[in-house]
Design an enzyme around this catalytic site. Sequence first.
Site, PDB file in Angstrom:
ATOM      1  N   SER A  23       0.920  -1.158  -0.091  1.00  0.00           N
ATOM      2  CA  SER A  23      -0.262  -0.041   0.037  1.00  0.00           C
ATOM      3  C   SER A  23       0.833   1.128  -0.231  1.00  0.00           C
ATOM      4  CB  SER A  23      -0.941   0.008   1.298  1.00  0.00           C
ATOM      5  OG  SER A  23      -0.249  -0.208   2.372  1.00  0.00           O
ATOM      6  N   THR A 155     -39.501  28.025  -9.228  1.00  0.00           N
ATOM      7  CA  THR A 155     -40.043  26.688  -8.992  1.00  0.00           C
ATOM      8  C   THR A 155     -40.137  25.971 -10.265  1.00  0.00           C
ATOM      9  OG1 THR A 155     -42.356  27.245  -8.701  1.00  0.00           O
ATOM     10  CG2 THR A 155     -41.082  27.406  -6.751  1.00  0.00           C
ATOM     11  N   HIS A 156     -39.763  24.693 -10.462  1.00  0.00           N
ATOM     12  CA  HIS A 156     -39.717  24.039 -11.339  1.00  0.00           C
ATOM     13  C   HIS A 156     -39.141  24.798 -12.929  1.00  0.00           C
ATOM     14  CE1 HIS A 156     -43.213  21.809  -9.481  1.00  0.00           C
ATOM     15  NE2 HIS A 156     -43.580  23.206  -9.154  1.00  0.00           N
ATOM     16  N   SER A 277     -12.861  27.370 -26.417  1.00  0.00           N
ATOM     17  CA  SER A 277     -12.701  26.360 -27.384  1.00  0.00           C
ATOM     18  C   SER A 277     -11.708  26.120 -28.158  1.00  0.00           C
ATOM     19  CB  SER A 277     -14.144  26.310 -27.930  1.00  0.00           C
ATOM     20  OG  SER A 277     -14.272  25.639 -29.186  1.00  0.00           O
ATOM     21  N   LYS A 283     -16.060  31.201 -27.929  1.00  0.00           N
ATOM     22  CA  LYS A 283     -16.546  30.503 -26.783  1.00  0.00           C
ATOM     23  C   LYS A 283     -15.860  31.048 -25.596  1.00  0.00           C
ATOM     24  CE  LYS A 283     -18.730  27.025 -26.709  1.00  0.00           C
ATOM     25  NZ  LYS A 283     -20.157  26.828 -26.366  1.00  0.00           N
ATOM     26  N   ASN A 285     -16.306  29.036 -21.871  1.00  0.00           N
ATOM     27  CA  ASN A 285     -17.044  28.372 -21.045  1.00  0.00           C
ATOM     28  C   ASN A 285     -16.907  28.289 -19.784  1.00  0.00           C
ATOM     29  OD1 ASN A 285     -18.199  27.231 -23.734  1.00  0.00           O
ATOM     30  ND2 ASN A 285     -16.363  26.042 -24.132  1.00  0.00           N
ATOM     31  N   GLU A 290     -18.661  23.222 -14.456  1.00  0.00           N
ATOM     32  CA  GLU A 290     -19.101  22.032 -14.837  1.00  0.00           C
ATOM     33  C   GLU A 290     -18.356  20.754 -14.396  1.00  0.00           C
ATOM     34  OE1 GLU A 290     -18.846  22.252 -19.018  1.00  0.00           O
ATOM     35  OE2 GLU A 290     -20.183  23.933 -19.163  1.00  0.00           O
ATOM     36  N   TYR A 317      -9.580  -6.736  12.259  1.00  0.00           N
ATOM     37  CA  TYR A 317      -8.923  -6.294  10.951  1.00  0.00           C
ATOM     38  C   TYR A 317      -9.270  -7.178   9.887  1.00  0.00           C
ATOM     39  CZ  TYR A 317      -5.692  -4.442   7.710  1.00  0.00           C
ATOM     40  OH  TYR A 317      -4.835  -3.840   6.495  1.00  0.00           O
ATOM     41  N   GLN A 322      -7.655  -2.005   4.051  1.00  0.00           N
ATOM     42  CA  GLN A 322      -6.625  -1.268   3.206  1.00  0.00           C
ATOM     43  C   GLN A 322      -7.050  -0.402   2.236  1.00  0.00           C
ATOM     44  OE1 GLN A 322      -2.631  -2.865   2.738  1.00  0.00           O
ATOM     45  NE2 GLN A 322      -2.936  -2.691   0.636  1.00  0.00           N
ATOM     46  N   LYS A 325      -8.478   3.883   1.817  1.00  0.00           N
ATOM     47  CA  LYS A 325      -7.526   4.699   1.563  1.00  0.00           C
ATOM     48  C   LYS A 325      -7.361   5.401   0.322  1.00  0.00           C
ATOM     49  CE  LYS A 325      -4.384   2.958   4.957  1.00  0.00           C
ATOM     50  NZ  LYS A 325      -5.160   1.728   5.107  1.00  0.00           N
TER      51      LYS A 325
END
Length: 466
Positions: A23, A155-156, A277, A283, A285, A290, A317, A322, A325
Amino acid sequence: MAQLWGGRFEKSTDEEVFAFNASINFDKKLFKVDVQGSMAHAAMLCKCGILTEDEYRSIREGLEGILRDVESGELLITSEYEDIHSFVEAVLTDRIGDPGKKLHTGRSRNDQVALDMRLFTRADIDEKDGLLYDLLKCLNSLMQQHMDTIMPGFTHMQKAQPTTLAHHLGAYFEMFRRDRERLADIRKRMNYSPLGSGALCGTTYPLDRDMTASELGFEGITRNSMDGVSDRDYLVEYLTALSLIMMHLSRFCEEIIIWNSDEYRFIELDDAFSTGSSIMPQKKNPDIAELVRGKTGRVYGALMSMLVTMKSLPLAYNKDMQEDKELPFDAMETVASCIRLFTGMIETASFSSERMRSSAGGGFTNATDLADYLVNKGVPFRDAHGIVGRVVLHCVDRQKSIEELSIEEFKGFCELIDDDVYENIALENCVRRRITKGAPSKDAMSDVIAENTAYLDVSNEGRSPF
Ligand code: ARG
């Protein structure tokens, strides 16, 4: 291949098995807390007479040297070791000889890793708390600036009633404030030291568990050694809290993406927080918003993975653990950069009060206020609702807003409507009259902002600096 075990084996480990089992590539993140835990353990062993003063001094200086050398880059944590615990112990023994071999007395990697994960997670909780604090500060200052910025409430996704930007942002203030409270709850519940639990059944040495617990800033010790080594509840709770932070950020990002669109233009993101872009030169963006929205799925994934990993695991254990992590570490880092970048993005964005005000003027956002006006003139609310519905239909047919109707047109729907109707349905007045606690009027908002400011002043005290 450097391992802490091997005596009972007749063959050496298969290379692929070693790599699969190891690990170190990800638990090297625990290096500092591992050394910190070992220092406390060694001090306690000395106090309990298990290590001599000389042995303890040599271990402490050895660990300090390892810490220094790793931090300066002189000593590299390499994948020839199985895990971070093996690395520290092997280098220590290499450097100081026999006392290094005594460090692990009364300890197992099971309670060691349980301790390391708690120390690491606790520090991470404090880091997130600080980042959320900065975000809340930024939100409260935007709220102060935008108490008069009229915008449509939705709303909506349909325009519903007029509100202010301060009120809208205030909803997010509440979410992130709850997130901080959740972190504080989790921190409190998990702040107990598992060190001294041994492999699972404690140890035969007369260890002073309270000493290491208080040395490492814990509230106390875990009360059952099997639970001490196998409890990962706090990680599930923490990943839940992180998921909720991401849920809140993703909702906010979604709105920013919509507000930043050409159709809305409620907000303009700063160039430094936007991207272009490769083909469309015009553009600009909202990639950061996002990406934060997108990374929410990744953090939820870490939560699901932790829940499923722990499901049905027998005591105590098991190596499955492990797996607590890589994804949690990834989630912790992801959430940190998301909160930081999100805060920078809204701090530098410009909000268009004009666009918001003119958008609130469409969509009949003052229809409820016209109904309330009729109620105040004695019309029962249900009848008022019907009358205003017909007014709206009339306006839709003529492509007019309600306030553009003449008084004669109004009277055609209800004789009780007088000239004072115009003042009553002006958007600024619609907002001004929403005076209940938690509503958008300037009076109500000022109270909330004052409370927010007091909360931020108080909750900044005693916050760990990072
Ligand atoms: N790398 C292990 C982990 O992260 C450390 C504990 C190992 N214990 C053991 N009994 N193999 O869980």
